[in-house]
Design a protein around this motif. Structure first.
Motif, PDB file in Angstrom:
ATOM      1  N   PHE A  74       0.830  -1.209   0.000  1.00 25.45           N
ATOM      2  CA  PHE A  74       0.000   0.000   0.000  1.00 25.45           C
ATOM      3  C   PHE A  74       0.864   1.257   0.000  1.00 25.45           C
ATOM      4  CE2 PHE A  74      -1.663   3.355   2.818  1.00 25.45           C
ATOM      5  CZ  PHE A  74      -2.729   3.797   2.052  1.00 25.45           C
ATOM      6  N   SER A  75       1.915   1.281   0.820  1.00 25.02           N
ATOM      7  CA  SER A  75       2.773   2.470   0.908  1.00 25.02           C
ATOM      8  C   SER A  75       3.491   2.740  -0.413  1.00 25.02           C
ATOM      9  CB  SER A  75       3.789   2.301   2.036  1.00 25.02           C
ATOM     10  OG  SER A  75       4.728   1.282   1.753  1.00 25.02           O
ATOM     11  N   ARG A  76       3.866   1.679  -1.126  1.00 27.15           N
ATOM     12  CA  ARG A  76       4.539   1.871  -2.423  1.00 27.15           C
ATOM     13  C   ARG A  76       3.584   2.501  -3.441  1.00 27.15           C
ATOM     14  NH1 ARG A  76       6.212  -3.594  -1.354  1.00 27.15           N
ATOM     15  NH2 ARG A  76       8.305  -3.634  -0.446  1.00 27.15           N
ATOM     16  N   LYS A  77       2.346   2.020  -3.484  1.00 30.19           N
ATOM     17  CA  LYS A  77       1.364   2.599  -4.404  1.00 30.19           C
ATOM     18  C   LYS A  77       1.077   4.057  -4.042  1.00 30.19           C
ATOM     19  CE  LYS A  77      -1.027  -1.735  -5.491  1.00 30.19           C
ATOM     20  NZ  LYS A  77      -2.315  -2.477  -5.398  1.00 30.19           N
ATOM     21  N   PHE A  78       0.980   4.334  -2.742  1.00 29.47           N
ATOM     22  CA  PHE A  78       0.717   5.702  -2.301  1.00 29.47           C
ATOM     23  C   PHE A  78       1.885   6.617  -2.655  1.00 29.47           C
ATOM     24  CE2 PHE A  78       0.745   9.143   0.785  1.00 29.47           C
ATOM     25  CZ  PHE A  78      -0.572   9.549   0.803  1.00 29.47           C
ATOM     26  N   THR A  79       3.096   6.140  -2.439  1.00 26.59           N
ATOM     27  CA  THR A  79       4.292   6.938  -2.717  1.00 26.59           C
ATOM     28  C   THR A  79       4.456   7.204  -4.201  1.00 26.59           C
ATOM     29  OG1 THR A  79       5.390   6.019  -0.758  1.00 26.59           O
ATOM     30  CG2 THR A  79       6.805   7.052  -2.397  1.00 26.59           C
ATOM     31  N   ASN A  80       4.096   6.226  -5.017  1.00 27.47           N
ATOM     32  CA  ASN A  80       4.222   6.389  -6.466  1.00 27.47           C
ATOM     33  C   ASN A  80       3.100   7.228  -7.070  1.00 27.47           C
ATOM     34  OD1 ASN A  80       6.541   4.824  -6.502  1.00 27.47           O
ATOM     35  ND2 ASN A  80       5.419   2.913  -6.823  1.00 27.47           N
ATOM     36  N   GLY A  81       2.168   7.677  -6.251  1.00 22.05           N
ATOM     37  CA  GLY A  81       1.079   8.527  -6.740  1.00 22.05           C
ATOM     38  C   GLY A  81       0.017   7.785  -7.510  1.00 22.05           C
ATOM     39  N   ILE A  82      -0.052   6.450  -7.320  1.00 24.20           N
ATOM     40  CA  ILE A  82      -1.024   5.650  -8.070  1.00 24.20           C
ATOM     41  C   ILE A  82      -2.446   5.897  -7.566  1.00 24.20           C
ATOM     42  CG2 ILE A  82      -1.722   3.277  -8.590  1.00 24.20           C
ATOM     43  CD1 ILE A  82       1.186   2.490  -8.540  1.00 24.20           C
ATOM     44  N   MET A  83      -2.587   6.238  -6.290  1.00 26.96           N
ATOM     45  CA  MET A  83      -3.925   6.406  -5.710  1.00 26.96           C
ATOM     46  C   MET A  83      -4.115   7.806  -5.137  1.00 26.96           C
ATOM     47  SD  MET A  83      -3.564   4.147  -2.200  1.00 26.96           S
ATOM     48  CE  MET A  83      -3.343   2.607  -3.107  1.00 26.96           C
ATOM     49  N   SER A  84      -5.374   8.256  -5.185  1.00 30.51           N
ATOM     50  CA  SER A  84      -5.738   9.542  -4.589  1.00 30.51           C
ATOM     51  C   SER A  84      -5.878   9.380  -3.087  1.00 30.51           C
ATOM     52  CB  SER A  84      -7.044  10.049  -5.192  1.00 30.51           C
ATOM     53  OG  SER A  84      -8.104   9.157  -4.865  1.00 30.51           O
ATOM     54  N   LEU A  85      -6.095  10.501  -2.387  1.00 33.51           N
ATOM     55  CA  LEU A  85      -6.271  10.433  -0.942  1.00 33.51           C
ATOM     56  C   LEU A  85      -7.545   9.659  -0.582  1.00 33.51           C
ATOM     57  CD1 LEU A  85      -5.229  14.023   0.246  1.00 33.51           C
ATOM     58  CD2 LEU A  85      -3.875  11.922   0.195  1.00 33.51           C
ATOM     59  N   GLU A  86      -8.593   9.838  -1.390  1.00 31.68           N
ATOM     60  CA  GLU A  86      -9.836   9.113  -1.132  1.00 31.68           C
ATOM     61  C   GLU A  86      -9.627   7.613  -1.276  1.00 31.68           C
ATOM     62  OE1 GLU A  86      -9.554  11.720  -3.104  1.00 31.68           O
ATOM     63  OE2 GLU A  86     -10.685  13.240  -1.979  1.00 31.68           O
ATOM     64  N   GLN A  87      -8.923   7.213  -2.344  1.00 33.70           N
ATOM     65  CA  GLN A  87      -8.634   5.803  -2.555  1.00 33.70           C
ATOM     66  C   GLN A  87      -7.733   5.254  -1.450  1.00 33.70           C
ATOM     67  OE1 GLN A  87      -6.979   6.207  -6.513  1.00 33.70           O
ATOM     68  NE2 GLN A  87      -8.848   5.396  -7.471  1.00 33.70           N
ATOM     69  N   ALA A  88      -6.777   6.078  -1.016  1.00 35.45           N
ATOM     70  CA  ALA A  88      -5.860   5.655   0.036  1.00 35.45           C
ATOM     71  C   ALA A  88      -6.601   5.425   1.350  1.00 35.45           C
ATOM     72  CB  ALA A  88      -4.756   6.701   0.227  1.00 35.45           C
ATOM     73  N   GLU A  89      -7.508   6.312   1.685  1.00 35.11           N
ATOM     74  CA  GLU A  89      -8.276   6.167   2.925  1.00 35.11           C
ATOM     75  C   GLU A  89      -9.165   4.925   2.882  1.00 35.11           C
ATOM     76  OE1 GLU A  89      -8.625  10.889   4.219  1.00 35.11           O
ATOM     77  OE2 GLU A  89     -10.129   9.985   2.884  1.00 35.11           O
ATOM     78  N   SER A  90      -9.719   4.644   1.721  1.00 37.00           N
ATOM     79  CA  SER A  90     -10.549   3.454   1.568  1.00 37.00           C
ATOM     80  C   SER A  90      -9.700   2.185   1.698  1.00 37.00           C
ATOM     81  CB  SER A  90     -11.253   3.477   0.209  1.00 37.00           C
ATOM     82  OG  SER A  90     -11.984   2.289   0.000  1.00 37.00           O
ATOM     83  N   ALA A  91      -8.530   2.199   1.055  1.00 32.33           N
ATOM     84  CA  ALA A  91      -7.631   1.039   1.140  1.00 32.33           C
ATOM     85  C   ALA A  91      -7.109   0.849   2.557  1.00 32.33           C
ATOM     86  CB  ALA A  91      -6.462   1.210   0.171  1.00 32.33           C
ATOM     87  N   LEU A  92      -6.930   1.953   3.255  1.00 29.65           N
ATOM     88  CA  LEU A  92      -6.424   1.885   4.617  1.00 29.65           C
ATOM     89  C   LEU A  92      -7.436   1.226   5.550  1.00 29.65           C
ATOM     90  CD1 LEU A  92      -3.792   2.692   5.978  1.00 29.65           C
ATOM     91  CD2 LEU A  92      -4.822   4.873   6.583  1.00 29.65           C
ATOM     92  N   GLU A  93      -8.712   1.434   5.291  1.00 29.08           N
ATOM     93  CA  GLU A  93      -9.746   0.780   6.086  1.00 29.08           C
ATOM     94  C   GLU A  93      -9.667  -0.738   5.926  1.00 29.08           C
ATOM     95  OE1 GLU A  93     -11.854   1.907   8.337  1.00 29.08           O
ATOM     96  OE2 GLU A  93     -10.912   3.880   8.108  1.00 29.08           O
ATOM     97  N   GLU A  94      -9.378  -1.181   4.695  1.00 30.62           N
ATOM     98  CA  GLU A  94      -9.225  -2.616   4.458  1.00 30.62           C
ATOM     99  C   GLU A  94      -7.981  -3.144   5.158  1.00 30.62           C
ATOM    100  OE1 GLU A  94      -9.309  -3.512   0.328  1.00 30.62           O
ATOM    101  OE2 GLU A  94     -11.214  -2.491  -0.044  1.00 30.62           O
ATOM    102  N   LEU A  95      -6.904  -2.345   5.169  1.00 33.21           N
ATOM    103  CA  LEU A  95      -5.673  -2.756   5.854  1.00 33.21           C
ATOM    104  C   LEU A  95      -5.912  -2.907   7.353  1.00 33.21           C
ATOM    105  CD1 LEU A  95      -2.750  -0.677   4.273  1.00 33.21           C
ATOM    106  CD2 LEU A  95      -3.111  -3.134   4.147  1.00 33.21           C
TER     107      LEU A  95
END
Length: 264
Positions: free
Chosen positions: A94-115
């Motif tokens: 997840f951190s690699r995708k976030f760092t590479n700019g693949i996901m928006s903040l909304e997508q990141a927050e949603s993925a973080l809930e799954e994590l």
């Protein structure tokens, strides 16, 4: 106001990712590097964070980030839950995708809930696997097939006991005293039963099996790796934690053996 909200969202996402990694047994230096990279990678209003400082100890994360001469500081309290390498791997991905700019903040927050709510193995699978882990380990000490089966049963029952204690919120020292007590008591009972039906088994080897499912090998290894990486405080804390767990296990085993050796 919107700018401050976005800054806090980025920082919150990074610290929550670090918390997930840390509470599941990740090394301190890995958590610091991950959180720092995640914050530094984000561009807000065409600007990046000027300075990002992250300080991690086994029970907390402190992050300070400068943006346009304003400093934002947060503290994330962490309560370690054990070792879960799958959770750490998911957080790393997840951190690699976030760092590479693949996901928006909304997508990141949603993925973080799954994590935060990862899939778990069923209790049956965990108990069977724990039995195999403890059972097969005794072959390294020259154990027999009989001792393997006894260690398998004792290891599975010990993990079942430790799972039952998880909801009691006991401190780690008392919990591991009970774990060592259960492992040795089960070993004594099983060896005595085996001798009663006409088979021989070495008590020491049988007890080794369930104990190996409780030994803090990962914590000790992570502590040494943190020390090598220069994280002296966090590394020392993890090594001390592993040492006290070992003392607690020895204390629990000693209580049983003190009263049972006369009967064996």
């Amino acid at each position: 106001m919107e700018l401050q909200i976005e800054i806090k969202r980025v920082i919150r996402i990074a610290t929550r990712t670090g918390r997930i990694m840390l509470q599941n047994g990740a090394e301190t230096y890995r958590v610091e590097d991950t959180v720092k990279r995640m914050v530094e990678s984000r561009v807000i209003s065409s600007k990046k964070f000027e300075t990002v400082n992250v300080f991690v100890i086994p029970t907390g994360i402190i992050l300070s980030a400068d943006y346009e001469n304003e400093t934002t500081t947060v503290l994330e309290r962490v309560y370690p839950e054990g070792i879960d390498l799958e959770c750490i791997d998911r957080a790393n991905e997840f951190s690699r995708k976030f760092t590479n700019g693949i996901m928006s903040l909304e997508q990141a927050e949603s993925a973080l809930e799954e994590l935060s709510n990862p899939p778990k193995f069923s209790k049956v699978i965990r108990i069977l696997a724990s039995g195999m882990g403890g059972g097969f380990f005794i072959f390294l000490f020259g154990g027999t097939l009989t001792e393997f089966f006894l260690a398998y049963i004792a290891s599975a029952a010990t993990i079942l006991c430790m799972d039952g204690l998880a909801s009691k919120h006991l401190n780690f020292f008392i919990k591991n005293i009970i774990g060592g007590f259960a492992a040795s008591l089960l070993g004594v009972i099983l060896v005595q039963f085996t001798r009663w039906i006409g088979f021989e088994a070495n008590l020491n080897i049988v007890i080794i099996g369930p104990l190996m499912t409780l030994v803090p090998g990962v914590s000790l290894t992570n502590g040494i790796r943190d020390l090598i990486s220069g994280e002296l405080l966090a590394g020392s804390a993890k090594i001390m934690e592993a040492l006290f767990i070992a003392i607690a296990l020895a204390f629990g085993v000693g209580m049983v053996l003190q009263f049972s050796l006369k009967l064996i």
